[in-house]
Design a protein around this motif. Sequence first.
Motif, PDB file in Angstrom:
ATOM      1  N   THR A  59       7.318   3.962 -10.632  1.00 52.24           N
ATOM      2  CA  THR A  59       7.241   4.789 -11.848  1.00 52.24           C
ATOM      3  C   THR A  59       6.365   6.014 -11.655  1.00 52.24           C
ATOM      4  N   ILE A  60       5.304   5.857 -10.859  1.00 52.67           N
ATOM      5  CA  ILE A  60       4.408   6.996 -10.650  1.00 52.67           C
ATOM      6  C   ILE A  60       4.680   7.667  -9.299  1.00 52.67           C
ATOM      7  N   GLY A  61       5.800   7.322  -8.708  1.00 57.71           N
ATOM      8  CA  GLY A  61       6.197   7.996  -7.473  1.00 57.71           C
ATOM      9  C   GLY A  61       5.379   7.608  -6.256  1.00 57.71           C
ATOM     10  N   CYS A  62       4.832   6.401  -6.268  1.00 63.16           N
ATOM     11  CA  CYS A  62       4.030   5.940  -5.131  1.00 63.16           C
ATOM     12  C   CYS A  62       4.816   4.945  -4.286  1.00 63.16           C
ATOM     13  N   HIS A  63       4.686   5.098  -2.989  1.00 68.85           N
ATOM     14  CA  HIS A  63       5.413   4.214  -2.093  1.00 68.85           C
ATOM     15  C   HIS A  63       4.439   3.536  -1.157  1.00 68.85           C
ATOM     16  N   PRO A  64       4.156   2.272  -1.402  1.00 70.15           N
ATOM     17  CA  PRO A  64       3.200   1.567  -0.557  1.00 70.15           C
ATOM     18  C   PRO A  64       3.770   1.361   0.852  1.00 70.15           C
ATOM     19  N   GLN A  65       2.855   1.226   1.814  1.00 71.79           N
ATOM     20  CA  GLN A  65       3.289   0.825   3.162  1.00 71.79           C
ATOM     21  C   GLN A  65       3.915  -0.547   3.136  1.00 71.79           C
ATOM     22  N   HIS A  66       3.153  -1.453   2.539  1.00 71.28           N
ATOM     23  CA  HIS A  66       3.568  -2.851   2.490  1.00 71.28           C
ATOM     24  C   HIS A  66       3.211  -3.436   1.139  1.00 71.28           C
ATOM     25  N   VAL A  67       4.067  -4.304   0.663  1.00 73.50           N
ATOM     26  CA  VAL A  67       3.706  -5.162  -0.466  1.00 73.50           C
ATOM     27  C   VAL A  67       3.742  -6.580   0.095  1.00 73.50           C
ATOM     28  N   ILE A  68       2.552  -7.114   0.300  1.00 68.64           N
ATOM     29  CA  ILE A  68       2.452  -8.455   0.885  1.00 68.64           C
ATOM     30  C   ILE A  68       2.413  -9.461  -0.256  1.00 68.64           C
ATOM     31  N   LEU A  69       3.381 -10.352  -0.276  1.00 69.65           N
ATOM     32  CA  LEU A  69       3.450 -11.333  -1.360  1.00 69.65           C
ATOM     33  C   LEU A  69       2.893 -12.659  -0.879  1.00 69.65           C
ATOM     34  N   GLU A  70       1.743 -13.016  -1.393  1.00 73.43           N
ATOM     35  CA  GLU A  70       1.075 -14.234  -0.961  1.00 73.43           C
ATOM     36  C   GLU A  70       1.866 -15.458  -1.402  1.00 73.43           C
ATOM     37  N   PRO A  71       2.160 -16.344  -0.488  1.00 71.62           N
ATOM     38  CA  PRO A  71       2.893 -17.550  -0.881  1.00 71.62           C
ATOM     39  C   PRO A  71       2.005 -18.531  -1.636  1.00 71.62           C
ATOM     40  N   ALA A  72       0.695 -18.340  -1.574  1.00 72.18           N
ATOM     41  CA  ALA A  72      -0.236 -19.204  -2.306  1.00 72.18           C
ATOM     42  C   ALA A  72      -1.521 -18.405  -2.480  1.00 72.18           C
ATOM     43  N   ALA A  73      -2.311 -18.771  -3.468  1.00 75.72           N
ATOM     44  CA  ALA A  73      -3.578 -18.075  -3.701  1.00 75.72           C
ATOM     45  C   ALA A  73      -4.657 -18.739  -2.857  1.00 75.72           C
ATOM     46  N   ARG A  74      -5.297 -17.941  -1.989  1.00 79.61           N
ATOM     47  CA  ARG A  74      -6.322 -18.487  -1.097  1.00 79.61           C
ATOM     48  C   ARG A  74      -7.605 -17.664  -1.155  1.00 79.61           C
TER      49      ARG A  74
END
Lengths: 356, 356
Positions: free
Chosen positions: B76-91
């Motif tokens: 929406t704000i025109g930002c493109h992250p390098q990576h979106v790392i999706l944690e499979p669990a909260a650690r």
Amino acid sequence: MRELESVVPVILSGGSGTRLWPMSTTDRPKQFLALTAAETMLQLTVQRIGGAEGCAPAIIVANAAHGDFVEQQLATIGCHPQHVILEPAARNTAPAIALAAIAAGGSDQPLLVMPSDHVIADVDAFRAAIAAAMPIVADGWLATFGITPDHPATGFGWIKIGETLGAGVNRAERFVEKPPLDKAEAMLASGDHAWNGGIFMFRADAYLDALGRFAPDILAAAQAAMDKADRQGRRLLPDGEAFAASPSNSIDYAVMERAERVAVVPVAMGWSDVGSWDALYDVSARDALGNSATGDVVLQDTSNCLVRSDGNVTVALHGVSDLIVVASGSTVMILPRGSSQEVKALSALAGERRAG
Amino acid sequence: MRELESVVPVILSGGSGTRLWPMSTTDRPKQFLALTAAETMLQLTVQRIGGAEGCAPAIIVANAAHGDFVEQQLATIGCHPQHVILEPAARNTAPAIALAAIAAGGSDQPLLVMPSDHVIADVDAFRAAIAAAMPIVADGWLATFGITPDHPATGFGWIKIGETLGAGVNRAERFVEKPPLDKAEAMLASGDHAWNGGIFMFRADAYLDALGRFAPDILAAAQAAMDKADRQGRRLLPDGEAFAASPSNSIDYAVMERAERVAVVPVAMGWSDVGSWDALYDVSARDALGNSATGDVVLQDTSNCLVRSDGNVTVALHGVSDLIVVASGSTVMILPRGSSQEVKALSALAGERRAG
């Protein structure tokens, strides 16, 4: 109580006040809301007279926009009114009651006129007062019920209680319009004044006779409207043009304050007109912490609050006291107890915002 | 500021707190809400580093359930992250940052680790602090930003500011866990303590080295999870089984409090973790009567209140002061300012009611 069976309840449902906004609105005024019990104010009013035997066959006078509400709410509790008179225009109580008296046949049958949106906690006391009024009503007097006052109310009319006419019945010596506080305090102290609760009893013919003497324009308009009324089952739709010609006036001004044979029946019966959220709090059952909460409400460390939710939203309170919180439809209103007279201005402000 | 261009923002979006209930929920935690501006906390965090040039290509570490939120809000704000790392669990944060450091390549590139849901009012001060940290970070130190305290907070960790290492940079002499009030007061009075705001800067390799020394289990699990990660465009999905083997620990406990070359960069930058409705009120713009109101809100004779509505209902207040009123979805919460720590218990009570 055998006498009650001869009485025709006339229930005035014309009110469209929004003093209980956001719950009451023009579309759904107070009488159609369940504020003090599972039943709506209208249902409680109809049941009040019917008692264990069921509902007396009442005459309801309502705003034409509310016909469906009236019929649905009465059907739900198994009540079948004689007539549902749908007013084509609002002309205050004197013309409304004239429509009902004409629909009742204009005979010597006693009518018991009641607003549809009041609380009467002690129904036995009310019934005893009706029984006390019966002889003098049969004799052609116009009777009003005088509510024993418990504070110097400036928002009600008052009645001076005059000479005794019979057991529990007095002459109404004088009607006093909404008084200033000092005058209200003096009347409260006098012990011989009562509030005018807007509940009346008289023979249909006696009312129509008095109306013909003191407000003949109203009688003529009501009669003409009923002569040309459209009848749809129980519904009576008085002629709009004819009724529109009626002056707008209250029964108090048009008749009660002018007629000579006017009686007052003093009665203490836990009456309230529930004219504000504060008034509702006063008559509501409360928990040990002084809260009156109904609907989808969560309270934590909360005291002396009135909280209502119609279920559209959950209202969760922590650590507050003496608030009025009402969630209805798409509005939530919050104000301190004691300031519910501000509801009108607040609802106007909210309305402007929505329109703006 | 040229140095900033070499820094990779690592934004931690794993939080799922409900301290801003009913607006923040497990499904939509605080970082995805627009609480202080038209932008959400996450959007503000990303824009904070990008500045006028736009967004730096950040690495976002988020709960797997929130991947769509993250990508939509950045797009929406025109930002493109390098990576979106999706944690499979909260650690907790130590493993989360390890994933990001590995994704960044584990090189000598500096990472700027920031929570996604904090307010920083004075971005220039923050950037100056980053610039001040740059030399020592390049030299391999682990840096934390030490927030200049303005009250004896018992809810934050504190850092003792040690010897000067360079312009605006000191050795972090000691980390103090959430202190009792008397200890907090003493630290505030000392003038040489700062709050631990959870914002860090270090080279990726320096962090991974330290992790390997002080928490090798975490490093091993993160490395294994990344070796077997699934890649879907910008999304990185570390292997669930491998990552689940990681101990759960914060970067503070696992690394910062144990490593030797740890610096603190003291900075006063209008920081807040917006950890409660009271904290939000403190950092919000207010009208002349002290109200911070956003959304569909109507105020009359109301002062010093925080009022939020997401638009599902209109909130109308009259004659109240010092309240927090939040309407979100199907819930309205009301409590006095100063008691927003009770939100957790109140939300639990409301949840029980709904379940019961």
